[in-house]
Design a protein around this motif. Sequence first.
Motif, PDB file in Angstrom:
ATOM      1  N   GLU A 162      62.942   8.650  64.033  1.00  0.00           N
ATOM      2  CA  GLU A 162      63.946   7.605  63.625  1.00  0.00           C
ATOM      3  C   GLU A 162      63.369   6.523  62.917  1.00  0.00           C
ATOM      4  O   GLU A 162      63.685   6.059  62.085  1.00  0.00           O
ATOM      5  CB  GLU A 162      64.772   7.287  64.754  1.00  0.00           C
ATOM      6  CG  GLU A 162      65.935   8.262  65.132  1.00  0.00           C
ATOM      7  CD  GLU A 162      66.770   7.960  66.466  1.00  0.00           C
ATOM      8  OE1 GLU A 162      66.157   7.198  67.242  1.00  0.00           O
ATOM      9  OE2 GLU A 162      67.970   8.255  66.476  1.00  0.00           O
ATOM     10  N   ALA A 163      62.403   5.930  63.650  1.00  0.00           N
ATOM     11  CA  ALA A 163      61.428   4.679  63.136  1.00  0.00           C
ATOM     12  C   ALA A 163      60.767   5.274  61.665  1.00  0.00           C
ATOM     13  O   ALA A 163      60.972   4.378  60.878  1.00  0.00           O
ATOM     14  CB  ALA A 163      60.500   4.657  64.083  1.00  0.00           C
ATOM     15  N   ALA A 164      60.182   6.257  61.493  1.00  0.00           N
ATOM     16  CA  ALA A 164      59.940   7.032  60.204  1.00  0.00           C
ATOM     17  C   ALA A 164      61.097   7.166  59.228  1.00  0.00           C
ATOM     18  O   ALA A 164      60.687   6.600  58.209  1.00  0.00           O
ATOM     19  CB  ALA A 164      59.086   8.094  60.419  1.00  0.00           C
ATOM     20  N   PHE A 165      62.227   7.328  59.627  1.00  0.00           N
ATOM     21  CA  PHE A 165      63.225   7.430  58.765  1.00  0.00           C
ATOM     22  C   PHE A 165      63.608   6.254  58.370  1.00  0.00           C
ATOM     23  O   PHE A 165      63.676   5.956  57.116  1.00  0.00           O
ATOM     24  CB  PHE A 165      64.350   8.250  59.464  1.00  0.00           C
ATOM     25  CG  PHE A 165      65.795   7.955  58.965  1.00  0.00           C
ATOM     26  CD1 PHE A 165      65.999   8.498  57.711  1.00  0.00           C
ATOM     27  CD2 PHE A 165      66.872   7.571  59.533  1.00  0.00           C
ATOM     28  CE1 PHE A 165      67.258   8.271  57.104  1.00  0.00           C
ATOM     29  CE2 PHE A 165      68.246   7.526  59.051  1.00  0.00           C
ATOM     30  CZ  PHE A 165      68.403   7.890  57.693  1.00  0.00           C
ATOM     31  N   HIS A 166      63.603   5.136  59.112  1.00  0.00           N
ATOM     32  CA  HIS A 166      64.118   3.938  58.850  1.00  0.00           C
ATOM     33  C   HIS A 166      63.181   2.952  57.971  1.00  0.00           C
ATOM     34  O   HIS A 166      63.458   2.192  57.138  1.00  0.00           O
ATOM     35  CB  HIS A 166      64.685   2.828  59.930  1.00  0.00           C
ATOM     36  CG  HIS A 166      66.033   3.357  60.606  1.00  0.00           C
ATOM     37  ND1 HIS A 166      67.246   3.180  60.144  1.00  0.00           N
ATOM     38  CD2 HIS A 166      66.216   4.208  61.717  1.00  0.00           C
ATOM     39  CE1 HIS A 166      68.111   3.610  60.791  1.00  0.00           C
ATOM     40  NE2 HIS A 166      67.740   4.315  61.755  1.00  0.00           N
ATOM     41  N   THR A 167      61.989   3.367  58.267  1.00  0.00           N
ATOM     42  CA  THR A 167      60.941   2.796  57.652  1.00  0.00           C
ATOM     43  C   THR A 167      60.762   3.199  56.347  1.00  0.00           C
ATOM     44  O   THR A 167      60.407   2.480  55.242  1.00  0.00           O
ATOM     45  CB  THR A 167      59.420   3.004  58.217  1.00  0.00           C
ATOM     46  OG1 THR A 167      59.447   2.557  59.484  1.00  0.00           O
ATOM     47  CG2 THR A 167      58.220   2.723  57.429  1.00  0.00           C
ATOM     48  N   ALA A 168      60.910   4.505  55.960  1.00  0.00           N
ATOM     49  CA  ALA A 168      61.226   5.104  54.517  1.00  0.00           C
ATOM     50  C   ALA A 168      62.164   4.598  53.775  1.00  0.00           C
ATOM     51  O   ALA A 168      62.275   4.017  52.708  1.00  0.00           O
ATOM     52  CB  ALA A 168      61.301   6.643  54.641  1.00  0.00           C
ATOM     53  N   LEU A 169      63.458   4.316  54.541  1.00  0.00           N
ATOM     54  CA  LEU A 169      64.616   3.724  53.710  1.00  0.00           C
ATOM     55  C   LEU A 169      64.267   2.286  53.374  1.00  0.00           C
ATOM     56  O   LEU A 169      64.702   1.732  52.310  1.00  0.00           O
ATOM     57  CB  LEU A 169      65.791   3.340  54.818  1.00  0.00           C
ATOM     58  CG  LEU A 169      66.886   4.562  54.879  1.00  0.00           C
ATOM     59  CD1 LEU A 169      67.746   4.216  56.071  1.00  0.00           C
ATOM     60  CD2 LEU A 169      67.459   4.775  53.501  1.00  0.00           C
ATOM     61  N   GLU A 170      63.631   1.367  54.154  1.00  0.00           N
ATOM     62  CA  GLU A 170      63.136   0.244  53.839  1.00  0.00           C
ATOM     63  C   GLU A 170      62.156   0.064  52.494  1.00  0.00           C
ATOM     64  O   GLU A 170      62.155  -0.916  51.681  1.00  0.00           O
ATOM     65  CB  GLU A 170      62.526  -0.542  54.936  1.00  0.00           C
ATOM     66  CG  GLU A 170      63.433  -0.828  55.915  1.00  0.00           C
ATOM     67  CD  GLU A 170      62.851  -1.277  57.265  1.00  0.00           C
ATOM     68  OE1 GLU A 170      61.441  -1.589  57.337  1.00  0.00           O
ATOM     69  OE2 GLU A 170      63.573  -1.643  58.295  1.00  0.00           O
ATOM     70  N   ARG A 171      61.428   0.935  52.181  1.00  0.00           N
ATOM     71  CA  ARG A 171      60.611   1.208  51.017  1.00  0.00           C
ATOM     72  C   ARG A 171      61.373   1.681  49.710  1.00  0.00           C
ATOM     73  O   ARG A 171      60.444   1.682  48.736  1.00  0.00           O
ATOM     74  CB  ARG A 171      59.346   2.109  51.415  1.00  0.00           C
ATOM     75  CG  ARG A 171      58.524   1.664  52.681  1.00  0.00           C
ATOM     76  CD  ARG A 171      57.456   2.847  53.197  1.00  0.00           C
ATOM     77  NE  ARG A 171      56.544   2.262  53.886  1.00  0.00           N
ATOM     78  CZ  ARG A 171      55.607   2.992  54.771  1.00  0.00           C
ATOM     79  NH1 ARG A 171      55.756   4.412  54.414  1.00  0.00           N
ATOM     80  NH2 ARG A 171      55.032   2.416  55.579  1.00  0.00           N
ATOM     81  N   ILE A 172      62.591   1.774  49.770  1.00  0.00           N
ATOM     82  CA  ILE A 172      63.392   2.147  48.716  1.00  0.00           C
ATOM     83  C   ILE A 172      64.219   0.861  48.068  1.00  0.00           C
ATOM     84  O   ILE A 172      65.096   0.445  48.563  1.00  0.00           O
ATOM     85  CB  ILE A 172      64.477   3.357  48.873  1.00  0.00           C
ATOM     86  CG1 ILE A 172      63.628   4.604  49.339  1.00  0.00           C
ATOM     87  CG2 ILE A 172      65.186   3.670  47.598  1.00  0.00           C
ATOM     88  CD1 ILE A 172      64.553   5.611  49.881  1.00  0.00           C
ATOM     89  N   PRO A 173      63.449   0.298  47.332  1.00  0.00           N
ATOM     90  CA  PRO A 173      63.928  -1.145  46.763  1.00  0.00           C
ATOM     91  C   PRO A 173      65.512  -1.132  46.220  1.00  0.00           C
ATOM     92  O   PRO A 173      66.220  -2.025  46.377  1.00  0.00           O
ATOM     93  CB  PRO A 173      63.086  -1.607  45.662  1.00  0.00           C
ATOM     94  CG  PRO A 173      62.287  -0.490  45.150  1.00  0.00           C
ATOM     95  CD  PRO A 173      62.432   0.769  46.426  1.00  0.00           C
ATOM     96  N   GLU A 174      65.969  -0.049  45.483  1.00  0.00           N
ATOM     97  CA  GLU A 174      67.116   0.090  45.061  1.00  0.00           C
ATOM     98  C   GLU A 174      68.152   0.122  46.221  1.00  0.00           C
ATOM     99  O   GLU A 174      69.412  -0.108  45.855  1.00  0.00           O
ATOM    100  CB  GLU A 174      67.457   1.355  44.129  1.00  0.00           C
ATOM    101  CG  GLU A 174      66.501   1.516  42.799  1.00  0.00           C
ATOM    102  CD  GLU A 174      64.880   2.072  43.259  1.00  0.00           C
ATOM    103  OE1 GLU A 174      64.375   1.921  42.049  1.00  0.00           O
ATOM    104  OE2 GLU A 174      64.612   2.163  44.307  1.00  0.00           O
ATOM    105  N   ALA A 175      67.605   0.483  47.182  1.00  0.00           N
ATOM    106  CA  ALA A 175      68.709   0.725  48.804  1.00  0.00           C
ATOM    107  C   ALA A 175      69.042  -0.516  49.242  1.00  0.00           C
ATOM    108  O   ALA A 175      69.795  -0.729  50.124  1.00  0.00           O
ATOM    109  CB  ALA A 175      68.318   1.836  49.433  1.00  0.00           C
ATOM    110  N   LYS A 176      68.022  -1.779  48.911  1.00  0.00           N
ATOM    111  CA  LYS A 176      68.116  -2.891  49.795  1.00  0.00           C
ATOM    112  C   LYS A 176      69.427  -3.553  49.731  1.00  0.00           C
ATOM    113  O   LYS A 176      70.176  -3.679  48.444  1.00  0.00           O
ATOM    114  CB  LYS A 176      67.173  -4.062  49.106  1.00  0.00           C
ATOM    115  CG  LYS A 176      67.188  -5.060  49.975  1.00  0.00           C
ATOM    116  CD  LYS A 176      65.808  -6.192  49.575  1.00  0.00           C
ATOM    117  CE  LYS A 176      65.765  -7.405  50.412  1.00  0.00           C
ATOM    118  NZ  LYS A 176      64.870  -8.038  50.034  1.00  0.00           N
ATOM    119  N   GLY A 177      70.076  -3.687  50.930  1.00  0.00           N
ATOM    120  CA  GLY A 177      71.374  -4.368  51.141  1.00  0.00           C
ATOM    121  C   GLY A 177      72.843  -3.453  50.799  1.00  0.00           C
ATOM    122  O   GLY A 177      73.778  -3.816  50.992  1.00  0.00           O
TER     123      GLY A 177
END
Length: 321
Positions: A5-20
């Motif tokens: 789960e930690a790796a999953f959320h870290t990967a999400l944070e690395r996608i700039p278009e998904a921010k917010g």
Amino acid sequence: MNQDEAAFHTALERIPEAKGRIQSARLKENAASLVVDATGLSAEARSTLERRLKGGLTGIAGIAEVRIAMTEEKVKRIILAVGSGKGGVGKSTVSANLAIALARAGRKVGLVDADVYGPSQPRLLGTSEKPESVDNRIVPVETNGIRMLSLGQLVEGGKALAWRGPMAAGALGQLIEGDWGDTEILVVDLPPGTGDIQLSLVQKWTPTAAVIVSTPQDLALIDATRAIDLFRKTNIPVIGLVENMSGYACPHCGEISDPFGAGGAEAAAGVMDIPFLGRVPLTLTIRQSSDAGTPPASGDGEESRIFQALAARVSEALNRM
């Protein structure tokens, strides 16, 4: 939170278009489920976001499948119809410059050239760019700080359009329902008169308000009265009348003459109890700039200030609604 789960959320944070934009994110077994806010995104931007999410998450923490649900808050968009009773009064020129002046005042503006039989906005705005289609919706072209769609972008120049009412109304639908993204105000440059296009607009898309353009001469004002009557009968507020081609300054001696009369639109507005929004003079600069595809409202001259003042009055009227 476990390691996957930690790796999953870290990967999400690395996608700039998904921010917010991630409203919820869940990882179960080998599948990731996301709810994403796509409000204000164009169809192309939504596709890009979905592609980046799937590409950025697949393979992370053993994820084999990424499920994405896109949500979108409905953008409350103002539809501002610009009409006239007859042709040749400069309605398209006023529409283009009003749209640009509204955008320069900080609004997100789109312009629909609904004059399907005589589209002139591509020429007035100086663009020959063809719009693309994404997910069966036409994506407006960006020019002079606004978004614009016109049938003139979609058909060969100089060709007559022998269309009956339903075909013209169908073309209008493609333009109105284009991918306007986060556009706040959609200015609709109507054809002259009170025909099929006007009826289709008021019946299907219900404009927020209307502005009428007329020259000062009596003949134009008679026809402008008919346009105003149409909007009133369909319960569309007419927020004002613009007097175009009002006064001509001789470039040699500076003397002001009135080839189309003077003050007629202001007097008519008073009789019909609608606001008078202002005068646009008949000037060589406006004519030359329009022919050259460099709208005066996009510059900093005297003509630009005229359209800025017009836009301020229109914006104030819309804010009161």
